[in-house]
Every structure is written in structure tokens, then in C-alpha cells.
Design a protein around this motif. Structure first.
Motif, short mmCIF file in Angstrom:
data_model
loop_
_atom_site.label_atom_id
_atom_site.label_comp_id
_atom_site.label_asym_id
_atom_site.label_seq_id
_atom_site.Cartn_x
_atom_site.Cartn_y
_atom_site.Cartn_z
N ARG A 193 -38.40 110.19 3.11
CA ARG A 193 -37.89 108.93 2.57
C ARG A 193 -36.46 109.16 2.01
N ASP A 244 -32.63 108.48 1.57
CA ASP A 244 -31.58 107.27 1.71
C ASP A 244 -30.39 107.37 2.83
N CYS A 295 -33.34 102.87 5.37
CA CYS A 295 -32.42 104.14 5.06
C CYS A 295 -30.95 103.93 5.79
N ARG A 330 -29.34 100.00 5.70
CA ARG A 330 -30.93 99.82 5.42
C ARG A 330 -31.47 98.63 6.29
#
Length: 317
Positions: free
Chosen positions: A45, A47, A92, A116
Motif C-alpha cells: 500500500r 503512497d 497511490c 491517486r
């Protein structure tokens, strides 16, 4: 107040293709290979995912530049749009580095930062392509270098050969980026740490194998590297940080530690006489600590040193 950001840097998958299958199949192969490679980091996960230079270039024995540019024209934005879908589905950012064609038919070696939601947050055109690339193609040098704003901070983009040019990094340093994204076909060696230090920024490098991908902090310490067996690296960094010099600060930093303990991290790379300090607390920022203890930031110290040198009577005749 801590500003944790998780970054993944990736080497490219196998680029070898069977050109006899045609351009359509080549595009599909590159998308399929990246889809598989991304599964190594998406469970973390991140960023931000950083991809290497020309990340969707195919390769085969005897490939001519003319064929490659034909591929770029045929591919268009399809691979970028694939990555945009990945960014949106996984919430992301992705730094997608690839050759792009402009409306006038010329090309740029570019990094497009995808947000994102799959939107394009900003585009950087490589300022310093190689003489060889210019002499053998319609690729032009980029002329601008602006930081790209994201929800976690300010991102500066470099591509491969760019890392060698002081004027580019000095332009970025004035803009105070939080992260330097380096999409490259080579590592850059000592320049990685030097450029991170130049900009007082974290550095995230996605590199072609066999060199490692790497994440470096603002005082030049490597905080994570990929390996032969794991050609990708993911690390969490803290952007709520500042760089200070030893002079006039060491006793104050000792007092900071006595008061705040593990709520403030002090990283000393050694030999540099500069420290990276960061807030590991949600109760205060590192700038709060700087003000409370009257710490002098490294760049402010350099300004004061230059001013002292220029005072009357301080400089030799």
C-alpha cells in the motif's frame, strides 16, 4: 507532526519481446509484464511508486531506433492509462517515465506524475538528454523544471543523465522539494547522496538492473535498496524533518533529546557535521522544535557564514 510517506521504487520487468508478433502484441506484453511486477509492491500500500526511465521500452536483438519510435507512436498513452488505472484502484501516486510524442511530432523523455485518482498531476521533460539521443532521434531537450505538488509534499523529477548537472539541481533546491524522484537507466553513484543533500530532500531512485533501486535521506544515508532477487524496495520516510549543522546546535539538540526522547529522531550520518532531525509525534512539528530551541537550519547557517566572511575587516586584503 510526523508526515509518513511510503515509497516503492522498481526496476523494470524483462523487456525482451518477439517483434514478429507486431506492435499491438508488444504493447500488450509490456502492460502484462508491469501488471505482474506491480504485484510485488501493491500489497505494501505505497503512497508513491517510482518507475525507471523509459519503463515501457521493449527490446529485441537488432532493434532499430526507427522501429522503437514507431512503437512509441502506436503505443500512444495506452501504457500510461494502464498505470493511471492502477493508481486510481490503489489510491497511490505513480511516477511514470516514458518517451512521449508531442502534437508537433517531436518527442520528449518525460516523467508524468499520476495522482491517486488517475489524473496527471504534472509532467517533467528531461532537461539533459544525451548527445547520442538527440543526434539519432526527434527527441528535444526539456527546458523547465518545476516541482509537482502532491497531497504529501513537493516532488522534483530527474531522469538519468539529469543527475550530473548542477544548474538543474540548484533550480530545484530553490523550490524546496520534499522528494526527488529519479527515474533512470543507471545508478548515479555518489551523486544520489549529493543531490539529496543539495536539495535537503529525500531521494527515490528507480533503476534498471543490475544496479539497485534506492531510497536516500536528506543527509545522504541509504535507508533502503533493492537486491538481485528483489528488484524493488519499499520504505516509509518522514517528511516532517529538517537539516541542521553541528555548530551552535549540538548542545541544543542534546536538550531536545532530554525533553522529547523518542518523539524526536536525530540522525547523524557521520563525517558530514550535519544532522537530520524529525518529529515522530502527532503533537508537534519539527519546525515547532526548531523554534522552541532556537535551532539554526543548515541553509540559514550557510547564509550567516557568508555574511560574516563579507563583513568589514574579515576578508584578507
Amino acid at each position: 507532526m510526523s508526515r509518513y510517506v511510503k515509497i516503492s521504487c522498481m526496476a523494470p520487468p524483462n523487456k525482451e519481446v518477439d517483434a514478429e508478433l507486431g506492435l499491438e502484441e508488444t504493447v500488450l506484453q509490456m502492460i502484462a509484464r508491469w501488471k505482474e511486477r506491480l504485484q510485488h509492491v501493491l500489497p505494501e500500500r505505497p503512497d508513491l511508486i517510482v518507475l525507471p526511465e523509459c519503463c515501457d521500452d521493449p527490446a529485441f536483438e537488432g532493434m532499430r531506433a526507427e522501429w522503437l519510435y514507431e512503437y512509441y507512436r502506436y503505443r500512444g498513452n495506452r501504457v500510461r492509462d494502464f498505470f493511471a488505472g492502477i493508481a486510481s484502484a490503489n489510491r497511490c501516486y505513480i511516477a511514470y517515465s516514458a518517451m512521449i510524442e508531442l502534437p508537433d511530432g517531436t518527442f520528449r523523455n518525460a516523467t508524468q506524475v499520476i495522482g491517486r485518482g488517475g489524473e496527471i498531476c504534472g509532467v517533467y521533460h528531461k532537461n539533459h538528454i544525451t548527445i547520442r539521443q538527440k543526434s539519432t532521434s526527434d527527441t528535444l531537450y526539456g527546458k523547465e523544471a518545476h516541482v509537482i505538488q502532491t497531497d504529501f509534499g513537493r516532488v522534483a523529477c530527474l531522469i538519468c543523465f539529469d543527475i550530473n548537472f548542477d544548474e538543474l539541481l540548484e533550480a530545484y533546491a530553490r523550490q524546496k522539494p520534499d522528494v526527488i524522484v529519479f527515474s533512470s537507466a543507471y545508478h548515479g553513484g555518489l551523486m544520489q547522496a549529493y543531490r539529496a543533500y543539495t536539495c535537503r530532500a529525500h531521494f527515490a531512485g528507480a533503476i534498471w538492473q543490475p544496479d539497485p533501486c534506492s531510497i536516500v535521506n536528506p543527509v545522504g544515508e541509504v535507508v533502503g535498496e533493492s537486491t538481485h532477487f528483489y528488484p524493488f524496495v519499499t520504505r516509509t520516510i518522514n517528511l516532517d524533518c529538517a537539516v541542521v549543522h553541528y555548530d551552535y546546535n549540538k548542545a541544543k539538540l542534546d536538550a531536545v533529546k532530554r525533553k522529547y526522547g523518542d518523539k524526536v529522531r536525530i540522525s547523524d550520518p557521520g563525517r558530514l557535521n550535519a544532522f537530520l532531525i524529525s518529529s515522530e509525534s502527532e503533537a508537534f512539528t519539527i519546525q515547532d522544535v526548531v523554534r522552541e530551541f532556537e535551532l539554526e537550519l543548515l541553509d540559514d547557517y550557510w547564509v550567516r557564514c557568508r555574511a560574516d566572511r563579507g563583513m568589514p575587516g574579515h576578508l584578507e586584503p
